[in-house]
Design an enzyme around this catalytic site. Structure first.
Site, mmCIF file in Angstrom:
data_model
loop_
_atom_site.group_PDB
_atom_site.id
_atom_site.type_symbol
_atom_site.label_atom_id
_atom_site.label_comp_id
_atom_site.label_asym_id
_atom_site.label_seq_id
_atom_site.Cartn_x
_atom_site.Cartn_y
_atom_site.Cartn_z
ATOM 1 N N ARG A 59 4.321 -20.731 -12.123
ATOM 2 C CA ARG A 59 3.285 -19.931 -12.364
ATOM 3 C C ARG A 59 2.809 -19.638 -13.886
ATOM 4 O O ARG A 59 1.959 -19.531 -14.270
ATOM 5 C CB ARG A 59 3.813 -18.445 -11.773
ATOM 6 C CG ARG A 59 2.853 -17.358 -12.128
ATOM 7 C CD ARG A 59 3.122 -16.017 -11.166
ATOM 8 N NE ARG A 59 4.615 -15.679 -11.592
ATOM 9 C CZ ARG A 59 4.688 -14.968 -12.532
ATOM 10 N NH1 ARG A 59 4.043 -14.763 -13.324
ATOM 11 N NH2 ARG A 59 6.064 -14.398 -12.464
ATOM 12 N N TYR A 111 -25.851 -17.977 -10.537
ATOM 13 C CA TYR A 111 -25.197 -18.396 -9.296
ATOM 14 C C TYR A 111 -25.024 -17.211 -8.414
ATOM 15 O O TYR A 111 -24.367 -16.062 -9.220
ATOM 16 C CB TYR A 111 -23.859 -19.165 -9.614
ATOM 17 C CG TYR A 111 -23.181 -19.301 -8.362
ATOM 18 C CD1 TYR A 111 -23.457 -20.040 -7.132
ATOM 19 C CD2 TYR A 111 -21.593 -18.752 -8.469
ATOM 20 C CE1 TYR A 111 -22.578 -20.024 -6.327
ATOM 21 C CE2 TYR A 111 -20.597 -19.061 -7.738
ATOM 22 C CZ TYR A 111 -21.411 -19.757 -6.196
ATOM 23 O OH TYR A 111 -20.560 -19.887 -5.244
ATOM 24 N N ASP A 185 -21.372 -20.246 -18.817
ATOM 25 C CA ASP A 185 -21.043 -21.231 -17.711
ATOM 26 C C ASP A 185 -21.469 -22.427 -18.162
ATOM 27 O O ASP A 185 -23.037 -22.727 -18.062
ATOM 28 C CB ASP A 185 -21.622 -20.675 -16.481
ATOM 29 C CG ASP A 185 -21.419 -21.387 -15.189
ATOM 30 O OD1 ASP A 185 -20.693 -22.506 -15.392
ATOM 31 O OD2 ASP A 185 -21.432 -20.954 -14.330
ATOM 32 N N LYS A 210 -16.813 -28.993 -9.583
ATOM 33 C CA LYS A 210 -18.011 -29.907 -9.651
ATOM 34 C C LYS A 210 -17.949 -31.049 -10.495
ATOM 35 O O LYS A 210 -17.189 -31.760 -9.889
ATOM 36 C CB LYS A 210 -19.260 -28.929 -10.295
ATOM 37 C CG LYS A 210 -19.099 -27.500 -9.685
ATOM 38 C CD LYS A 210 -19.815 -27.414 -8.094
ATOM 39 C CE LYS A 210 -19.969 -25.869 -7.909
ATOM 40 N NZ LYS A 210 -18.900 -24.961 -7.914
#
Length: 399
Positions: A59, A111, A185, A210
Site C-alpha cells: 500500500r 469530462y 488534465d 487511455k
C-alpha cells in the site's frame, strides 16, 4: 565525451522506451531482467524489528510501482509521479489539497466524471467551483482571490476540443494567487505530445486507461508534480487511502507507455485524414489539427501534434444516433486512447451525468459525435464511416 554521471536526454519516442536506473534513481533487479519483474506481494520481510527496509507494505510502496513512477516522472518532466487506480482517483487525490471554504476555477467543457466530482465537493465539502471559458485567458481574472486553491484545465477539452493557453493562465494565476496550483488534465494529449509542467503548470494528471495504456485492458491514473512539498502531500493521501496502483497493473502500464509513440503517431495520422474528410463534406468538425480551429496556432505552440480525438456535428440528434449505430469498425464505447477506433455521443454517454440544462448553458451540442481514432488502416475506417454517414442520411443533410 559525455560525463557518465549526466543523464542524456533523448528525443521523445526514445525517452518513452529507454529505462536507465544506473544513477540509482529506481529499484534494482538482481538478475538484470529486460522487463521489470512483477513484485506480486502485499508485504516485505524485514531484517530487523527496528530498522525497516525501502519497502514494507505494498500500500505504501512496491518496486514495480516505483519503477513505472520513476519512468513517468522522467517522461512528464516531473519531480515525482504517482500511479493510482484510475484517472478519477488521480483527480480525487489532487482535490484533497483543497480545504473547505477554498475555491476551484475550472473550464466549462469538462469530462462528465470531473464535473460530477466537482459538484460533490460543492455540496459536501463547501468547495465552490467557478466554471469559465478557458479559451479566454483573461476570463479567469475576476475569479482569482485568496480563496483560489486549484485552477483545473483540460486542453484540448473533452469533447469540444477547446484549447487553453497554459503558459498565460499559469502566469496570471501565479501572479495573483501564489498559493494556488494550476492543474492540467493532459489525458487527451499524453506526455508524448504535450508537457504542461514545462509550460508552467504545477500538477498534471492522466487517465492511464487511455493513451498511456493504449489497450483498454487496464484502469489506472497518474499524477505528476514538480514541487517536492506538494508531492509529499499527494503521497500522504495515496498512502493513507490505499489507492496506489497494484503491481500487475503497474507492469501493464509500463508496457503500454513504451509503445505510446508508435501508437500515437499512427492514430494521429489517421485522425488528421478523417477530420479532413468530414470537413470536406461540410460537417462542423472540432479538431485542433484543422487550420479552421480557432486555437490552431496556440495549440501548435504548446504541443507536438493535434492528437487522435475529434468531434463533429450532424445537426440532428436522431440522425446522430442512427449514424453511431450503423458503424461496424467503430465500436460504440466511452473512453478513448485505445488501439481500436471508438465512436460515441457524449451527451448520451460520457457526459450524460451533466444535467441537460447545464449542457445547454455550456453550448454542448446534443447531436455531437465523438470519434476516438485507432491504429486500423485509415481507408477501412473512412469506408466504414462513409457507409454509416450515407445510410443514416447525415451525408446528404450536410451537403
Amino acid at each position: 565525451m559525455v560525463d557518465s554521471t549526466t543523464r542524456i536526454k533523448y528525443r521523445p519516442a526514445t525517452e518513452l522506451v529507454y529505462v536507465d536506473n544506473s544513477d540509482g534513481s529506481g529499484p534494482k533487479d538482481n538478475y538484470n531482467a529486460a522487463s521489470m519483474p512483477i513484485y506480486q506481494t502485499a508485504t516485505f520481510k524485514q531484517s530487523s524489528s527496528t530498522q525497516m527496509g525501502e519497502y514494507d507494505y505494498s500500500r505504501s510502496g512496491n518496486p514495480t510501482r516505483s519503477h513505472v513512477e520513476n519512468h513517468l516522472a522522467k517522461i512528464m518532466s516531473a519531480k515525482r509521479a504517482f500511479a493510482v487506480n484510475s484517472g478519477m482517483t488521480a483527480l480525487d487525490v489532487i482535490t484533497r489539497l483543497v480545504k473547505a471554504g477554498e475555491e476551484v476555477i475550472a473550464g466549462n467543457d469538462l469530462y462528465g466524471g470531473t464535473n460530477r466530482l466537482l459538484s460533490f465537493l460543492a455540496t459536501h465539502n463547501n468547495v465552490k467551483t467557478h466554471h469559465i471559458d478557458t479559451t479566454d485567458s483573461e476570463a479567469i481574472i475576476p475569479y482569482l482571490s485568496e480563496k483560489t486553491r486549484l485552477v483545473l484545465l483540460e486542453t484540448p477539452t473533452n469533447p469540444l476540443m477547446k484549447v487553453a493557453d497554459i503558459p498565460r493562465i499559469c502566469e496570471l494565476v501565479h501572479a495573483a494567487c501564489p498559493n494556488a496550483l494550476v492543474v492540467v488534465d493532459n489525458t487527451m494529449m499524453s506526455p508524448y505530445l504535450q508537457k504542461p509542467l514545462e509550460l508552467g503548470a504545477d500538477i498534471v494528471y492522466h487517465s492511464g486507461t487511455k493513451y498511456l495504456s493504449g489497450h483498454h485492458d487496464l484502469m489506472a491514473g497518474v499524477v505528476a508534480v514538480k514541487d517536492d512539498a506538494v508531492a509529499e502531500k499527494i503521497y500522504f493521501t495515496i498512502n493513507a487511502t490505499g489507492v496506489g496502483l497494484g503491481p500487475f497493473d503497474c507492469w501493464l502500464l509500463m508496457r503500454g507507455v513504451k509503445t505510446l509513440a508508435v501508437r500515437m503517431d499512427r492514430q494521429q495520422a489517421n485522425a488528421i485524414q478523417i477530420a479532413d474528410f468530414l470537413q470536406s463534406h461540410k460537417f462542423k468538425v472540432h479538431y485542433p489539427g484543422l487550420k479552421t480551429h480557432p486555437q490552431y496556432e496556440l495549440h501548435a505552440k504548446m504541443s507536438r501534434g493535434p492528437g487522435a480525438v475529434l468531434s463533429f456535428e450532424t445537426g440532428n440528434v436522431e440522425l446522430s444516433e442512427r449514424l453511431v449505430e450503423l458503424t461496424r469498425l467503430w465500436g460504440i464505447s466511452v473512453s478513448f486512447g485505445c488501439v481500436n477506433s471508438l465512436i460515441s455521443m457524449p451527451c448520451r454517454m460520457s457526459h450524460a451525468s451533466i444535467p441537460a440544462e447545464v449542457r445547454a448553458a455550456r453550448a454542448m451540442p446534443e447531436d455531437l459525435i465523438r470519434l476516438c481514432v485507432g491504429i486500423e488502416d485509415v481507408d477501412d475506417l473512412l469506408e466504414d464511416l462513409y457507409g454509416a454517414l450515407t445510410k443514416s442520411g447525415a451525408l446528404q443533410l450536410a451537403n
